[in-house]
Write a protein that holds these residues in place. Structure first.
Motif, PDB file in Angstrom:
ATOM      1  N   GLN A  61      11.669   3.634   2.411  1.00  0.00           N
ATOM      2  CA  GLN A  61      11.165   3.530   3.198  1.00  0.00           C
ATOM      3  C   GLN A  61       9.847   4.763   3.566  1.00  0.00           C
ATOM      4  O   GLN A  61       9.957   5.554   4.267  1.00  0.00           O
ATOM      5  CB  GLN A  61      11.499   3.047   4.922  1.00  0.00           C
ATOM      6  N   GLU A  65       5.527   0.784   3.662  1.00  0.00           N
ATOM      7  CA  GLU A  65       5.326   0.241   2.799  1.00  0.00           C
ATOM      8  C   GLU A  65       6.771   1.185   2.582  1.00  0.00           C
ATOM      9  O   GLU A  65       7.564   2.441   2.304  1.00  0.00           O
ATOM     10  CB  GLU A  65       4.706   1.457   2.455  1.00  0.00           C
ATOM     11  N   THR A  67       9.198   1.548  -1.119  1.00  0.00           N
ATOM     12  CA  THR A  67       9.474   1.592  -2.340  1.00  0.00           C
ATOM     13  C   THR A  67      10.635   1.292  -3.304  1.00  0.00           C
ATOM     14  O   THR A  67      11.686   1.555  -2.627  1.00  0.00           O
ATOM     15  CB  THR A  67       8.638   3.307  -2.758  1.00  0.00           C
ATOM     16  N   ALA A  99       8.902  -3.761   6.884  1.00  0.00           N
ATOM     17  CA  ALA A  99       7.814  -3.850   5.385  1.00  0.00           C
ATOM     18  C   ALA A  99       6.334  -5.188   5.906  1.00  0.00           C
ATOM     19  O   ALA A  99       6.342  -6.035   4.869  1.00  0.00           O
ATOM     20  CB  ALA A  99       8.185  -4.343   3.827  1.00  0.00           C
ATOM     21  N   GLN A 101       3.986  -4.239   2.850  1.00  0.00           N
ATOM     22  CA  GLN A 101       3.520  -3.683   1.117  1.00  0.00           C
ATOM     23  C   GLN A 101       5.035  -2.718   0.547  1.00  0.00           C
ATOM     24  O   GLN A 101       5.535  -2.046   0.624  1.00  0.00           O
ATOM     25  CB  GLN A 101       2.492  -2.847   1.133  1.00  0.00           C
ATOM     26  N   TRP A 103       6.202  -1.752  -3.607  1.00  0.00           N
ATOM     27  CA  TRP A 103       5.377  -0.796  -3.933  1.00  0.00           C
ATOM     28  C   TRP A 103       7.142   0.327  -5.627  1.00  0.00           C
ATOM     29  O   TRP A 103       8.425  -0.413  -5.131  1.00  0.00           O
ATOM     30  CB  TRP A 103       5.528   0.782  -3.655  1.00  0.00           C
ATOM     31  N   SER A 146       2.548  -3.399  -6.782  1.00  0.00           N
ATOM     32  CA  SER A 146       3.092  -2.825  -5.783  1.00  0.00           C
ATOM     33  C   SER A 146       2.529  -4.928  -5.436  1.00  0.00           C
ATOM     34  O   SER A 146       2.583  -5.907  -6.234  1.00  0.00           O
ATOM     35  CB  SER A 146       1.246  -3.183  -5.498  1.00  0.00           C
TER      36      SER A 146
END
Ligand SMILES: CC(C)(COP(=O)(O)OP(=O)(O)OC[C@H]1O[C@@H](n2cnc3c(N)ncnc32)[C@H](O)[C@@H]1OP(=O)(O)O)[C@@H](O)C(=O)NCCC(=O)NCCS
Length: 150
Positions: A61, A65, A67, A99, A101, A103, A146
């Protein structure tokens, strides 16, 4: 599907998840690198199914954003829905962490994982040329995917 029990991976219990990671990658991380992904800003969970740790994922994190750094299911346990359950758990964690977004990166040749990510509405953002070493020598492109998440 039998009951799946998720638990946080810690520096005390990471051994089997690290083994599954090694079963999943042509170029696995060192134990030290795997351990470094349990620290600050990371969140890693393992899935126990039929009395064994059969899968895991690692998330990371930065602000809003998040991932997906790694995800894997032990080879004999694949194709039974566990990857999907791991993704659901990952997204649940992402939601709890605020969150906006999500990825991830995936090898261009990894159609199984790409199918899984597309099923969770991830879309391709870019190709990274010659990003990963390839098992047979040479290099392979990465696909960056994404998903907006609000
Ligand atoms: C990718 C991975 C985690 C999927 O786990 P899994 O438990 O086999 O996945 P599931 O059984 O939950 O299947 C989920 C989806 O993946 C895709 N999928 C699974 N097996 C597939 C196959 N043999 N061929 C094509 N797509 C496949 C499908 O979209 C499937 O959804 P569906 O069942 O609705 O068709 C697993 O294959 C794995 O560990 N691979 C090696 C590690 C890896 O590549 N990780 C990703 C790094 S970016």
């Amino acid at each position: 599907m039998a009951e799946i029990v998720f638990s946080r991976i810690t520096p005390q219990n990471y051994h089997r998840a690290f083994q599954v990671h090694g079963e999943c990658q042509a170029f696995p991380s060192s134990e030290q690198t795997f351990l470094s992904c349990l620290g600050n800003k990371y969140f890693a969970y393992q899935a126990e199914w039929e009395q064994q740790i059969a899968g895991f994922y690692v998330g990371h994190q930065v602000l809003d954003e998040l991932t997906l750094i790694d995800i894997g299911v032990s080879p004999l346990m694949r194709g039974k829905g566990l990857g999907r359950r791991l993704m659901e758990h990952f997204e649940q964690q992402c939601r709890q962490r605020g969150a906006q977004q999500l990825w991830l990166e995936v090898r261009e040749s990894n159609s199984v994982a790409i199918n899984l990510y597309q099923a969770f509405d991830f879309a391709e953002i870019e190709h990274r040329k010659n990003y990963y070493p390839a098992a047979g020598g040479g290099w392979e492109d990465a696909i960056v995917m994404s998903k907006m998440f609000f």
